[in-house]
Design a protein around this motif. Sequence first.
Motif, PDB file in Angstrom:
ATOM      1  N   ALA A  68     -89.434  56.340 -91.718  1.00  0.00           N
ATOM      2  CA  ALA A  68     -88.389  55.966 -90.756  1.00  0.00           C
ATOM      3  C   ALA A  68     -88.782  56.403 -89.350  1.00  0.00           C
ATOM      4  CB  ALA A  68     -87.062  56.603 -91.168  1.00  0.00           C
ATOM      5  N   SER A  69     -89.457  57.558 -89.292  1.00  0.00           N
ATOM      6  CA  SER A  69     -89.817  58.079 -87.969  1.00  0.00           C
ATOM      7  C   SER A  69     -90.924  57.268 -87.293  1.00  0.00           C
ATOM      8  CB  SER A  69     -90.242  59.546 -88.092  1.00  0.00           C
ATOM      9  OG  SER A  69     -91.266  59.665 -89.060  1.00  0.00           O
ATOM     10  N   ASP A  70     -91.519  56.325 -88.037  1.00  0.00           N
ATOM     11  CA  ASP A  70     -92.514  55.441 -87.416  1.00  0.00           C
ATOM     12  C   ASP A  70     -91.860  54.284 -86.661  1.00  0.00           C
ATOM     13  OD1 ASP A  70     -94.678  56.896 -88.406  1.00  0.00           O
ATOM     14  OD2 ASP A  70     -94.688  55.806 -90.312  1.00  0.00           O
ATOM     15  N   ALA A  71     -90.541  54.188 -86.736  1.00  0.00           N
ATOM     16  CA  ALA A  71     -89.855  53.074 -86.075  1.00  0.00           C
ATOM     17  C   ALA A  71     -90.052  53.143 -84.563  1.00  0.00           C
ATOM     18  CB  ALA A  71     -88.368  53.104 -86.427  1.00  0.00           C
ATOM     19  N   LYS A  72     -90.206  51.961 -83.974  1.00  0.00           N
ATOM     20  CA  LYS A  72     -90.422  51.895 -82.528  1.00  0.00           C
ATOM     21  C   LYS A  72     -89.402  50.957 -81.893  1.00  0.00           C
ATOM     22  CE  LYS A  72     -95.418  52.355 -82.924  1.00  0.00           C
ATOM     23  NZ  LYS A  72     -96.676  51.611 -82.974  1.00  0.00           N
ATOM     24  N   ASN A  73     -89.370  50.992 -80.561  1.00  0.00           N
ATOM     25  CA  ASN A  73     -88.562  50.041 -79.798  1.00  0.00           C
ATOM     26  C   ASN A  73     -87.132  49.945 -80.296  1.00  0.00           C
ATOM     27  OD1 ASN A  73     -90.882  49.495 -78.344  1.00  0.00           O
ATOM     28  ND2 ASN A  73     -91.480  47.838 -79.746  1.00  0.00           N
ATOM     29  N   LEU A  74     -86.510  51.094 -80.501  1.00  0.00           N
ATOM     30  CA  LEU A  74     -85.122  51.107 -80.922  1.00  0.00           C
ATOM     31  C   LEU A  74     -84.263  50.518 -79.822  1.00  0.00           C
ATOM     32  CD1 LEU A  74     -86.465  52.964 -82.926  1.00  0.00           C
ATOM     33  CD2 LEU A  74     -84.557  54.568 -82.694  1.00  0.00           C
ATOM     34  N   SER A  75     -83.448  49.528 -80.121  1.00  0.00           N
ATOM     35  CA  SER A  75     -82.604  48.940 -79.074  1.00  0.00           C
ATOM     36  C   SER A  75     -81.342  48.365 -79.680  1.00  0.00           C
ATOM     37  CB  SER A  75     -83.373  47.845 -78.329  1.00  0.00           C
ATOM     38  OG  SER A  75     -83.673  46.805 -79.224  1.00  0.00           O
ATOM     39  N   GLY A  76     -80.497  47.813 -78.895  1.00  0.00           N
ATOM     40  CA  GLY A  76     -79.214  47.265 -79.341  1.00  0.00           C
ATOM     41  C   GLY A  76     -78.175  47.415 -78.265  1.00  0.00           C
ATOM     42  N   ASN A  77     -77.346  46.383 -78.086  1.00  0.00           N
ATOM     43  CA  ASN A  77     -76.306  46.445 -77.054  1.00  0.00           C
ATOM     44  C   ASN A  77     -75.005  46.983 -77.592  1.00  0.00           C
ATOM     45  OD1 ASN A  77     -78.083  45.183 -75.303  1.00  0.00           O
ATOM     46  ND2 ASN A  77     -77.476  43.145 -76.030  1.00  0.00           N
ATOM     47  N   GLU A  78     -74.715  46.637 -78.838  1.00  0.00           N
ATOM     48  CA  GLU A  78     -73.403  46.962 -79.396  1.00  0.00           C
ATOM     49  C   GLU A  78     -73.379  48.328 -80.085  1.00  0.00           C
ATOM     50  OE1 GLU A  78     -70.593  44.917 -79.258  1.00  0.00           O
ATOM     51  OE2 GLU A  78     -71.837  43.955 -77.724  1.00  0.00           O
ATOM     52  N   GLY A  79     -74.517  48.901 -80.222  1.00  0.00           N
ATOM     53  CA  GLY A  79     -74.613  50.198 -80.890  1.00  0.00           C
ATOM     54  C   GLY A  79     -76.045  50.659 -80.769  1.00  0.00           C
ATOM     55  N   GLU A  80     -76.406  51.703 -81.503  1.00  0.00           N
ATOM     56  CA  GLU A  80     -77.770  52.194 -81.347  1.00  0.00           C
ATOM     57  C   GLU A  80     -78.308  52.656 -82.700  1.00  0.00           C
ATOM     58  OE1 GLU A  80     -78.200  55.921 -79.406  1.00  0.00           O
ATOM     59  OE2 GLU A  80     -76.321  56.714 -80.151  1.00  0.00           O
ATOM     60  N   TYR A  81     -79.612  52.506 -82.856  1.00  0.00           N
ATOM     61  CA  TYR A  81     -80.301  53.130 -83.969  1.00  0.00           C
ATOM     62  C   TYR A  81     -80.705  54.528 -83.535  1.00  0.00           C
ATOM     63  CZ  TYR A  81     -81.358  49.887 -87.846  1.00  0.00           C
ATOM     64  OH  TYR A  81     -81.289  49.123 -88.961  1.00  0.00           O
ATOM     65  N   ARG A  82     -80.587  55.473 -84.471  1.00  0.00           N
ATOM     66  CA  ARG A  82     -81.141  56.797 -84.185  1.00  0.00           C
ATOM     67  C   ARG A  82     -82.075  57.192 -85.327  1.00  0.00           C
ATOM     68  NH1 ARG A  82     -75.887  60.500 -83.502  1.00  0.00           N
ATOM     69  NH2 ARG A  82     -74.682  59.129 -82.132  1.00  0.00           N
ATOM     70  N   ILE A  83     -83.162  57.825 -84.946  1.00  0.00           N
ATOM     71  CA  ILE A  83     -84.015  58.426 -85.971  1.00  0.00           C
ATOM     72  C   ILE A  83     -83.517  59.842 -86.218  1.00  0.00           C
ATOM     73  CG2 ILE A  83     -86.324  59.278 -86.529  1.00  0.00           C
ATOM     74  CD1 ILE A  83     -87.394  56.913 -84.798  1.00  0.00           C
ATOM     75  N   ILE A  84     -83.111  60.114 -87.448  1.00  0.00           N
ATOM     76  CA  ILE A  84     -82.663  61.467 -87.788  1.00  0.00           C
ATOM     77  C   ILE A  84     -83.817  62.175 -88.466  1.00  0.00           C
ATOM     78  CG2 ILE A  84     -80.899  62.798 -88.992  1.00  0.00           C
ATOM     79  CD1 ILE A  84     -79.223  60.202 -89.083  1.00  0.00           C
ATOM     80  N   GLU A  85     -84.223  63.281 -87.889  1.00  0.00           N
ATOM     81  CA  GLU A  85     -85.363  64.019 -88.445  1.00  0.00           C
ATOM     82  C   GLU A  85     -84.884  65.003 -89.500  1.00  0.00           C
ATOM     83  OE1 GLU A  85     -88.466  63.423 -87.966  1.00  0.00           O
ATOM     84  OE2 GLU A  85     -88.569  62.323 -86.067  1.00  0.00           O
ATOM     85  N   GLY A  86     -85.763  65.317 -90.419  1.00  0.00           N
ATOM     86  CA  GLY A  86     -85.465  66.376 -91.382  1.00  0.00           C
ATOM     87  C   GLY A  86     -84.381  66.009 -92.363  1.00  0.00           C
ATOM     88  N   ILE A  87     -84.312  64.744 -92.712  1.00  0.00           N
ATOM     89  CA  ILE A  87     -83.259  64.316 -93.629  1.00  0.00           C
ATOM     90  C   ILE A  87     -83.862  63.479 -94.756  1.00  0.00           C
ATOM     91  CG2 ILE A  87     -82.667  62.097 -92.532  1.00  0.00           C
ATOM     92  CD1 ILE A  87     -79.681  62.922 -92.907  1.00  0.00           C
ATOM     93  N   GLY A  88     -83.184  63.462 -95.876  1.00  0.00           N
ATOM     94  CA  GLY A  88     -83.525  62.530 -96.952  1.00  0.00           C
ATOM     95  C   GLY A  88     -84.707  62.972 -97.776  1.00  0.00           C
ATOM     96  N   LYS A  89     -85.075  62.081 -98.690  1.00  0.00           N
ATOM     97  CA  LYS A  89     -86.114  62.386 -99.661  1.00  0.00           C
ATOM     98  C   LYS A  89     -87.482  62.456 -98.990  1.00  0.00           C
ATOM     99  CE  LYS A  89     -87.696  60.416-104.084  1.00  0.00           C
ATOM    100  NZ  LYS A  89     -87.440  59.327-105.061  1.00  0.00           N
ATOM    101  N   TYR A  90     -87.655  61.642 -97.935  1.00  0.00           N
ATOM    102  CA  TYR A  90     -88.996  61.504 -97.368  1.00  0.00           C
ATOM    103  C   TYR A  90     -89.149  62.196 -96.029  1.00  0.00           C
ATOM    104  CZ  TYR A  90     -89.327  58.236-101.185  1.00  0.00           C
ATOM    105  OH  TYR A  90     -89.317  57.688-102.437  1.00  0.00           O
ATOM    106  N   GLY A  91     -88.023  62.617 -95.404  1.00  0.00           N
ATOM    107  CA  GLY A  91     -88.165  63.438 -94.211  1.00  0.00           C
ATOM    108  C   GLY A  91     -87.579  62.878 -92.941  1.00  0.00           C
TER     109      GLY A  91
END
Lengths: 992, 992
Positions: B821-844
């Motif tokens: 998930a942390s490899d995601a790039k170019n996070l964008s959006g007008n109506e809301g936002e994507y966030r990368i949450i670190e240190g969470i989940g099975k894979y990190g």
Amino acid sequence: MIIDKNAKLYFEPEALPGVKRVAGKVAEDFSECFESDIKFAEKNPDDLFQPEGVRVIAATLGHSAFLSKLISDGKFDENKIKDKWEVYSFEFLPDDNNTLLIAGSDKRGTIYGLFHLSELLGVSPWKWFADVVPEKKSSLEITDKDCFVSKVPSVKYRGFFINDEWPAFGNWTFEHFGGFTAEMYDHVFELLLRLKGNYLWPAMWTSNFSLDGPGLENARLADEYGVVMSNSHHEPCLRHSEEWDLIKGDDTPYGSAWNFDKNREGLTNYWRGGLERNGKFENIITMGMRGERDSEVLGATATLKDNIDYIKDVVTTQNKLIKETISEDLDSVPRMIAIYKEVEKYFHGDENAEGLKHWDGLDGITCMLCEDNFGNLRTLPEDWHRDRKGGWGMYYHFDYHGDPISYEWINSTHIARTCEQMSQAYEYGVREIWIVNVGDLKPQEFPLSYFLDLAYDIDKWGIDNPNAASEYTKHFIDVNFPTFDAAQKKTTYTLLEGYTRLNYTRKPEALNPDVYDATAYDEAFAVMSKTASLKARLVRLWPALSNNPLKDAFYQLVYYPVMAAANLIDMQILAGKNHYLAGIGAVKANECAEAIRKCIESDRELVREYHGINGGKWNGMMLSEHIGFTHWNDEECAYPIIMQVEPANRPRMIVTAGHGKKASQGGDWTRQRLIIDELLNPNVNETYITIYNGSDKELKLSVNGVSEAVYEVKDVTPDWLFVGILGIGLEFNRLQPNELRLILKVDREKLKASGDAVDGVATTTITISTERTHVDVEVWAGTCDDKQVVPMLSKEQLAKVSNPLKKDFVVENELGLTLEASDAKNLSGNEGEYRIIEGIGKYGSGLKAFPTTKYFDPADGAPSAEFEFKVNDDSSDVEVTIITAPSNPVVKGNSMQVGVSVNGSDVKRIATVSEGYEGGERTCPQWAAGVLNQEHRTSFITPVKAGVNTLKVFTIDPGVMIERILIRQAGTEWTRGYLGKTPEWISHIIGD
Amino acid sequence: MIIDKNAKLYFEPEALPGVKRVAGKVAEDFSECFESDIKFAEKNPDDLFQPEGVRVIAATLGHSAFLSKLISDGKFDENKIKDKWEVYSFEFLPDDNNTLLIAGSDKRGTIYGLFHLSELLGVSPWKWFADVVPEKKSSLEITDKDCFVSKVPSVKYRGFFINDEWPAFGNWTFEHFGGFTAEMYDHVFELLLRLKGNYLWPAMWTSNFSLDGPGLENARLADEYGVVMSNSHHEPCLRHSEEWDLIKGDDTPYGSAWNFDKNREGLTNYWRGGLERNGKFENIITMGMRGERDSEVLGATATLKDNIDYIKDVVTTQNKLIKETISEDLDSVPRMIAIYKEVEKYFHGDENAEGLKHWDGLDGITCMLCEDNFGNLRTLPEDWHRDRKGGWGMYYHFDYHGDPISYEWINSTHIARTCEQMSQAYEYGVREIWIVNVGDLKPQEFPLSYFLDLAYDIDKWGIDNPNAASEYTKHFIDVNFPTFDAAQKKTTYTLLEGYTRLNYTRKPEALNPDVYDATAYDEAFAVMSKTASLKARLVRLWPALSNNPLKDAFYQLVYYPVMAAANLIDMQILAGKNHYLAGIGAVKANECAEAIRKCIESDRELVREYHGINGGKWNGMMLSEHIGFTHWNDEECAYPIIMQVEPANRPRMIVTAGHGKKASQGGDWTRQRLIIDELLNPNVNETYITIYNGSDKELKLSVNGVSEAVYEVKDVTPDWLFVGILGIGLEFNRLQPNELRLILKVDREKLKASGDAVDGVATTTITISTERTHVDVEVWAGTCDDKQVVPMLSKEQLAKVSNPLKKDFVVENELGLTLEASDAKNLSGNEGEYRIIEGIGKYGSGLKAFPTTKYFDPADGAPSAEFEFKVNDDSSDVEVTIITAPSNPVVKGNSMQVGVSVNGSDVKRIATVSEGYEGGERTCPQWAAGVLNQEHRTSFITPVKAGVNTLKVFTIDPGVMIERILIRQAGTEWTRGYLGKTPEWISHIIGD
């Protein structure tokens, strides 16, 4: 006359060297028995006419002036033996009751006559090869009753093949004889002749019979003895495949290619060399050609006709070489060609390519057939071809390396099956050569003896003697353990018969923890009771033999095979139990684990023990692997995985019901209803509930609230159901058994009287409790006690158990009626006959039609037999399963049909093997399963009527042997186990 | 001001008893720290106006004449706290810097203020309940910086539920307190308030809160403390289900039927009795009715409307009873109804039956929602309903007994997930009640602290603080181990974070030998390296604590959970290895067996140790089962089966290649080609060949003929492939390891230079030999070193391995590209936002859209993120797998779609859970698998172009959290393992 240490033994100077050599062996026999130095002496014929007290004279027609004189004097009727194959006369001189004349029609006739004298003296053929020490005695009386003229042997060439000889035989002979030398073969030849054999295929796995003697000594000695040699089926012209590797080469006269197209000259040179070298000896010359080391010679692109032409070319060349090197009269030179693997295709040909069987170039050459490598005949001579010039041979196996599994370390042949199959071969005209693969020879003493005796005298030991196998077993004991008392002989009989049947039922190499079902039919327990009874007999008998000269012989022929087989069977069953119990969490699994470890230790210890007997005489001979064949070879063989269970932290009861696999621990959340249904079966009066401990904590149990019972749980179960404990009370802890069986017995009279039954079925619940848990076991019992009745559930009854527990119920049930071949009635037939063969097969009897060469028509006098069974109600769907021996069609493609008719319905043809079945083909799954399971199965559905029903079975195709009929409600699952209902021969373990 | 042992502590006579009681606890804290007898003293308000040196005064608005006078004197602005829920002011008197005033808006406001003083003193909430011994000190300085007015707590009612309390908590409290008595609850209430909670569901498994005090003492004491009580979700009107069993009866006023239709009068009496008895205390009254013990109340024939009407009838009656017994002003009486299991159906209704949610009878009653029992939210308030009167509650779980598996004995919650999920609940308007099931309470100290702190201050510890979880972990360490030095704290952080993540990744109860794959991805080794690193830290840290007063606390909060979890994970991985190795016949299996036995012993020893600390204070508390849950409950739980291998009779080598399962012993007949393909993956530079001993005999090995290598096998392999042995030479026997890894490393620069590669792929063979056997391992390596490239085989390459070894090759391969998930790039959006949450989940890491209440349209400003990957060639069939957190739809039936677009293609809607998915429904396999595996997976096929490709992901439905993207060649099998590519948080094990 009475032969004692003062008797004289004579042959003439012109006697054949082989006769002299064997006479020397017989003299040694006498020396041993009489504890005196006795020798055959050479005496001139003229001097032999002087009576001089008790004496034996050995002579061979054409090699004895003495005998010629007797004939010309009218004192011996030469027609008794003249021109007869291997015959001898055993008689007193007409005017001298103190002179025994052994007169052979030929060299081996005289030799067999001489060894017959040893036989009468009580010397076993296995004197050297199994340490059967002869009894000391002071004299041997020969009376008129002993005088006779021997029969012409039933089969002309009778022998064995030492094969797969590494690591066992190979290590042994290298240690004791420095290799496959004449010093060792001397013992083999002697054994062969004592066993009335005359023919040998020598070891050929990294050894060369004609080079190892040293030099040609092996071949020369064989010829002297009168032992006829061949090479194995893919080694033509008296040369060995190993030899080719030694001699071939681009710069040699032989070239490098094992291909007659590419290297005609080289191979011709090679074969000529073999014929020139060994042709002067008595041989049956292997003809034709296969690829190197048992493979096809031409590539995949060659057509059938290419291959046929190729073989014709090869054989023509070989015949020409034989004429050049041995005899212009080809017919006088015994030759054979193996109709084996791909050569079979060439033999039969197809519509486009005429097969070799129609080619006159094979005339005079014996066609060697082969069974399926597992003792089951296949592709026998067709009717029109049975009397061909050159005749037929059969290559049989007591040892095999190949798919689906190899077997060799122990005898797994049951001679009743050999009797039945090889008698059939004889009937099909296979009478020229019988050869059997005995692997390392040593563990096969018993079946080898039978095989050669059968080949020598089919009338005495063949299928027409209904008690042949049983009588032969006794005979073998009489020959090898003559000094045993009657009780010891009876025990030895039980041991020999017991272990060979168990090993036949499933070859030890093909056992694994999943073969005998850990719970179904209680068969694991039944088989282990059988092995236990065999071991118990040994334990009783063995100490009494401690000073017996036959102790070592008994060890080799009885003790070791029985102990090793029983131990290995136990090991695998224990492993099955171990895996099952580990799966349900019972700490009893750990006791099994310990027991398995002991079995593994015993398995190794027995080999060490064998290697140590008689001063290490047999060291190396038992080196073969025993167990865990995952492929056909032993490379990845392994002892079973042992599973260990960690006891639960808190007290834990685990309950199983009857023969089912389902276990319940009876906790609040995981409690399961367990069902016992086998008491619905009129044949079953008794079953059990098994209670295991899942922890190392004490369990305080109660049954329907009763916790103090010592023998019977009273007053809290219906009076028709006995619930009791054998041996111990209900309370047990870590110091007491981790497994407890509650015995359940139904009393059907009381059940009927109770009025509890609805539609003939009653049910009650047994509750097993501990402080915190309890398990309800629902017990179903039927009122019917007619053992001919097929137990079936009504629709209403089925519905009661069908949801949500259908699977549990149906999968675990063992309902059904089992009929044995021996239950067949009203055997009839105009064109042939059905016979019930007792003491054969996996289940104990077989139903087979004779003559075995004949095809029958149910509409026209085919043999028929009837099986009766009863059902309570008309039903349209009863399933009948016919279990037959794992026999193969007598010709390829035959589906081995039988005819069936229920209650007089039209006869239906049922194939006992499926379409495309190919006996001996590793790619045929039904065949492979058959040789492992020792049975074939086929089923059909039939309507039945209330009351007595009759299943009539008709023979159609030859060779089928019916062993069992199972009848049960169609559409329900059936727990098969490996044996199903325990065969009587297994359950019968009391007494000898 | 400086508080020391001479400081005075005061409250007024009119202070609330709960305040006085808590003041006493705070005085005890001071006494302990200062090692002096310090007490709060009662002082009349008038006397408090006299300065007398350093002092603390605790007062509650409305219960303090002193405070009233300060307000009327203008010395305290009452608006700071007036009418605010549980607020306190912490300040100096304006004219007296030596007087600290703790002024609460209400009882709990003052209490929290008092415990805040203990906090400042360095006293942990876990002082008693985890033996966190406070640091001795002589004084506490309070400065202006400490003065503040507390916030209104984020959530109104915050508490926990002691549940599933047998055998652990139950045995413990019976031993130490004679039952579930007030003496014990005193400690629970104190703990709750110190943790800033205010609400409790008491133990209810064979215990009665309102009877066991003894008598009403538990309830009375709770009320005195200001602890708000409820009964659990199926126990209405302040009575317990156990109580019903005690009191019901045909001849009682209550009747016997737990059915309002049949026993209206009796149940009304029963409920009235509960309300009359406990209504005088502060409660949230459970409303409605369910069947006895968590079941449906009406039978199967009842319609939905019947059920809805039934509940309405019940609630109407209960409301009426509350008016009669407690207050005419219903809105002043806190009430709640659980929207749980079948009640959820009644709440929503359907087209034929209007659901309870539209019924005004529920107004003012808090609707209690529940997650899926595994920490994943479900069925959150719909938009229109979010602000309903009475609001919403959430019942959350750190412990659960039920399907698919129970968990309780150890903390398996990772607070990052709790943060993410409960922040979402808050966002959805769930703010009235938060209650968490803590089982036996004791192993849940850490997550419980977090849960209550989060509920108290969502701004500080919620998802809007990107480092909340990590900061909280440090905070927890600061609070409980304040005297640790920085290194010790860092280690403790690593330990807490490490074990909770491992336990979150797979709940220990849900582990079994097959979870972590014994070979694939080497994940078994990776996870065991992780547990080893945690254990190693403990082994270093633990001795230093031997005289530390916090030793016992550290044992409970860190040592035991880390050791026990690591030990159990090791045990299961070793069992998986043991079973695998036993299956291939490697005697290494037996070493694993020994290691498993040690783990089992440790597992039990740790419990004994825990029970012994601090003089046996916690004896009984760790009695829950740890392992082997075969059902949701612990009844049949079992340690893993241990398998034992008997060494082969002759030397035996067993070789496996790379991460594959296939083993070859290299014998003539069973030799198999082994293939290593993972070096085709640009992300993989290193793999290995593993050589096992199958016997206890010495094996003399050679690699490509080299038998003497100590480090690197030189000159007989291509220079681009390093082949070496770590640690030991090639010769090994029983005294040396039974397992040897040959390391293989590819040097791609040298590979490119070598010219060996065709189409970017080279192959070479490594031959491992013993005297009699050899195994060829074919090594495939790719030149590509671009880690963004998806490794794919060309048709030609696939064909080369496809027959006859396709299965072997394809099944064993691990080719593919893993993006986090942390490899995601170019996070964008007008109506809301994507966030990368670190240190969470099975894979990190996780990728989640905010606000979480919103549905988005990819065509209209939906948040989007891009993942880049490369392929060598155009291809029509690349498979993309999206791995998401095991979250549930925020409303039932929602399929949690995301939008995907590859290289700008039309956006495709992909459901991340399948149709018919029902979060929390035991009958939904995808849900059940999700909570065990901690992930959901969905895949789609897409064409790709040579070069860089872009996968763009759009949010559609709320709640989805993407954790990983896998990209690989379609149509080939993929060995998943449990983790696949080892997550960075597992592989990162060096340093703290």
